[in-house]
Design a protein around this motif. Sequence first.
Motif, PDB file in Angstrom:
ATOM      1  N   MET A   1       0.927  -1.172   0.192  1.00 17.88           N
ATOM      2  CA  MET A   1      -0.092  -0.024   0.010  1.00 17.88           C
ATOM      3  C   MET A   1       0.827   1.094  -0.057  1.00 17.88           C
ATOM      4  O   MET A   1       1.801   1.168   0.764  1.00 17.88           O
ATOM      5  CB  MET A   1      -0.817  -0.063   1.192  1.00 17.88           C
ATOM      6  N   PRO A   2       0.594   2.167  -0.990  1.00 17.53           N
ATOM      7  CA  PRO A   2       1.381   3.247  -0.776  1.00 17.53           C
ATOM      8  C   PRO A   2       1.328   4.322   0.325  1.00 17.53           C
ATOM      9  O   PRO A   2       0.112   4.284   0.988  1.00 17.53           O
ATOM     10  CB  PRO A   2       1.160   3.970  -2.284  1.00 17.53           C
ATOM     11  N   LYS A   3       2.273   4.908   0.597  1.00 17.48           N
ATOM     12  CA  LYS A   3       2.332   5.882   1.992  1.00 17.48           C
ATOM     13  C   LYS A   3       1.823   7.315   1.415  1.00 17.48           C
ATOM     14  O   LYS A   3       2.268   7.815   0.328  1.00 17.48           O
ATOM     15  CB  LYS A   3       3.726   5.967   2.337  1.00 17.48           C
ATOM     16  N   SER A   4       0.731   7.648   2.376  1.00 14.72           N
ATOM     17  CA  SER A   4       0.246   9.076   2.033  1.00 14.72           C
ATOM     18  C   SER A   4       1.304  10.241   2.315  1.00 14.72           C
ATOM     19  O   SER A   4       2.212  10.067   3.199  1.00 14.72           O
ATOM     20  CB  SER A   4      -1.028   9.180   2.718  1.00 14.72           C
ATOM     21  N   GLN A   5       1.196  11.126   1.505  1.00 12.21           N
ATOM     22  CA  GLN A   5       1.916  12.270   1.811  1.00 12.21           C
ATOM     23  C   GLN A   5       1.723  13.365   2.935  1.00 12.21           C
ATOM     24  O   GLN A   5       0.488  13.388   3.268  1.00 12.21           O
ATOM     25  CB  GLN A   5       1.880  13.223   0.451  1.00 12.21           C
ATOM     26  N   VAL A   6       2.822  13.716   3.678  1.00 14.02           N
ATOM     27  CA  VAL A   6       2.501  14.382   4.877  1.00 14.02           C
ATOM     28  C   VAL A   6       2.308  15.970   4.344  1.00 14.02           C
ATOM     29  O   VAL A   6       3.281  16.463   3.678  1.00 14.02           O
ATOM     30  CB  VAL A   6       3.643  14.338   5.844  1.00 14.02           C
TER      31      VAL A   6
END
Length: 87
Positions: free
Chosen positions: A1-6
């Motif tokens: 699963m891709p990591k969301s941007q902060v």
Amino acid sequence: MPKSQVRKKKVYTPPTDVRPTATASTRKPSPIWLPVTAVTLIVVGIGWLVLYYLSEQAYPVASWGYWNLAVGFGAMVSSLILLSRWR
């Protein structure tokens, strides 16, 4: 699963016309007489009321009657007012 941007938030800076002029660190401490007077008024007020009740309303001033209560409580309230100004 891709990591969301902060998301980076900007640091909040209040408007210059709203900032307080005097900070808590620039205010001077209270003079020594203020807490001494406040504690003295508390002791005098409590002593006045205790003397009034224990003497069965004959002392400190018998002619004042129930106004002795006002003197005792007035001394204690005035000490609270002084203590509210203590830094």
